[in-house]
Design a protein around this motif. Structure first.
Motif, short mmCIF file in Angstrom:
data_model
loop_
_atom_site.label_atom_id
_atom_site.label_comp_id
_atom_site.label_asym_id
_atom_site.label_seq_id
_atom_site.Cartn_x
_atom_site.Cartn_y
_atom_site.Cartn_z
N MET A 1 0.84 -1.19 0.00
CA MET A 1 0.00 0.00 0.00
C MET A 1 0.88 1.24 0.00
SD MET A 1 -2.88 1.10 2.78
CE MET A 1 -4.44 0.88 1.99
N ALA A 2 0.48 2.27 -0.72
CA ALA A 2 1.25 3.51 -0.80
C ALA A 2 1.23 4.22 0.54
CB ALA A 2 0.66 4.41 -1.88
N ASP A 3 2.28 5.02 0.79
CA ASP A 3 2.41 5.71 2.07
C ASP A 3 1.45 6.88 2.22
OD1 ASP A 3 4.22 7.98 3.70
OD2 ASP A 3 4.16 5.98 4.56
N ASN A 4 0.95 7.44 1.11
CA ASN A 4 0.03 8.59 1.13
C ASN A 4 0.60 9.80 1.86
OD1 ASN A 4 -1.86 7.09 -0.26
ND2 ASN A 4 -2.91 6.41 1.58
N GLY A 5 1.93 9.91 1.95
CA GLY A 5 2.53 11.10 2.53
C GLY A 5 2.50 11.15 4.05
N VAL A 6 2.09 10.09 4.71
CA VAL A 6 2.04 10.07 6.17
C VAL A 6 3.29 9.33 6.65
CG1 VAL A 6 0.68 9.51 8.20
CG2 VAL A 6 -0.48 10.04 6.07
N ALA A 7 4.35 10.11 6.88
CA ALA A 7 5.64 9.55 7.25
C ALA A 7 5.55 8.78 8.57
CB ALA A 7 6.68 10.65 7.37
N LEU A 9 4.16 5.90 9.18
CA LEU A 9 3.00 5.03 9.35
C LEU A 9 2.95 3.98 8.26
CD1 LEU A 9 0.15 7.61 10.13
CD2 LEU A 9 1.54 6.30 11.75
N ASP A 10 2.72 2.74 8.67
CA ASP A 10 2.50 1.71 7.67
C ASP A 10 0.99 1.52 7.50
OD1 ASP A 10 1.60 0.12 9.80
OD2 ASP A 10 3.39 -1.11 9.86
N SER A 11 0.60 0.59 6.65
CA SER A 11 -0.83 0.42 6.35
C SER A 11 -1.61 -0.02 7.59
CB SER A 11 -1.02 -0.59 5.21
OG SER A 11 -0.51 -1.86 5.58
N THR A 12 -1.01 -0.79 8.49
CA THR A 12 -1.70 -1.21 9.71
C THR A 12 -1.92 -0.03 10.65
OG1 THR A 12 -0.74 -3.43 9.51
CG2 THR A 12 -1.65 -2.83 11.66
N ASP A 13 -0.90 0.81 10.80
CA ASP A 13 -1.06 2.02 11.62
C ASP A 13 -2.20 2.89 11.08
OD1 ASP A 13 1.07 1.47 13.36
OD2 ASP A 13 2.51 2.55 12.12
N ARG A 14 -2.23 3.07 9.76
CA ARG A 14 -3.29 3.90 9.16
C ARG A 14 -4.66 3.26 9.38
NH1 ARG A 14 0.67 4.48 5.24
NH2 ARG A 14 -0.39 3.07 3.82
N GLN A 15 -4.74 1.96 9.29
CA GLN A 15 -6.02 1.28 9.52
C GLN A 15 -6.45 1.44 10.98
OE1 GLN A 15 -8.10 0.05 7.34
NE2 GLN A 15 -9.58 -0.53 8.91
N ILE A 16 -5.51 1.34 11.90
CA ILE A 16 -5.82 1.56 13.32
C ILE A 16 -6.37 2.97 13.51
CG2 ILE A 16 -4.76 1.92 15.60
CD1 ILE A 16 -2.91 -0.48 14.92
N LEU A 17 -5.74 3.97 12.90
CA LEU A 17 -6.21 5.35 13.02
C LEU A 17 -7.61 5.52 12.43
CD1 LEU A 17 -2.92 7.31 12.23
CD2 LEU A 17 -4.00 6.95 14.46
N ARG A 34 -10.19 -6.27 13.73
CA ARG A 34 -10.44 -5.48 12.51
C ARG A 34 -9.17 -5.19 11.72
NH1 ARG A 34 -15.07 -1.01 14.02
NH2 ARG A 34 -16.58 -2.51 14.85
N VAL A 35 -8.05 -5.07 12.41
CA VAL A 35 -6.79 -4.77 11.71
C VAL A 35 -5.92 -6.01 11.55
CG1 VAL A 35 -6.85 -2.34 12.42
CG2 VAL A 35 -5.54 -3.99 13.78
N ARG A 36 -6.47 -7.15 11.91
CA ARG A 36 -5.82 -8.45 11.73
C ARG A 36 -4.50 -8.58 12.49
NH1 ARG A 36 -8.17 -7.01 6.92
NH2 ARG A 36 -9.72 -8.46 6.11
N LEU A 37 -4.56 -8.20 13.77
CA LEU A 37 -3.43 -8.38 14.69
C LEU A 37 -3.94 -9.11 15.92
CD1 LEU A 37 -1.76 -4.83 14.78
CD2 LEU A 37 -0.83 -6.88 13.68
#
Length: 158
Positions: A1-7, A9-17, A34-37
């Motif tokens: 998944m692309a970073d979307n400019g949010v230094a 953060l990985d895709s799991t961090d973004r999903q948590i947010l 929900r975030v598969r952890l």
């Protein structure tokens, strides 16, 4: 998944947010699912996001009608001067007004933009005349009364 400019953060961090923005009261177990952890790594990530300042806090979003603040008004404020002392005095005074939910220093037509929540037009007129109109340094006030909320969110795209 692309970073979307949010230094940082990985895709799991973004999903948590995203999940926490949708429901800040979600249990860690449900969030982890929900975030598969598993719950422990999920909780560590949430704590890390808090410590790094991505999560500033948690709050309840109230229904303005239910708490007698159904009228929402944006107010464009022009000041008598752009001197630092005038700006600071205005900001102090406006910060003390509970009806003012948001205050932004603007570039453009007005010096500040306020978001104000009151019960009704009569309450706004009283607030405008007795409180906001008396704030030091105010040269002019332009009220924009919201007739309908088309979209309201506090969730930021991450």
């Amino acid at each position: 998944m692309a970073d979307n400019g949010v230094a940082g953060l990985d895709s799991t961090d973004r999903q948590i947010l995203r999940e926490l923005q949708a429901d800040g009261r979600i249990s860690n177990v449900e969030l982890a699912e929900r975030v598969r952890l598993s719950p422990s790594p999920c909780l560590r990530r949430v704590k890390s996001l808090e410590e790094r300042g991505y999560i500033r806090g948690y709050m309840a979003v109230l229904d303005r009608e239910q708490v007698d603040r159904g009228m929402y008004v944006h107010v464009m404020v022009s000041l008598t001067s752009q001197r630092q002392e005038t700006l600071e005095e205005f900001e102090r005074a406006v910060s003390a007004l509970p009806e003012v939910l948001e205050c932004y220093l603007m570039a453009g037509e007005s010096d500040y933009l306020l978001a104000v929540a009151v019960a009704d037009l009569e309450a706004y007129q009283r607030f405008f005349r007795e409180r906001l109109g008396e704030v030091p340094g105010v040269a002019s006030l332009r009220s924009l009364i919201s007739m309908k909320t088309v979209k309201y969110t506090t969730a930021l795209p991450v």
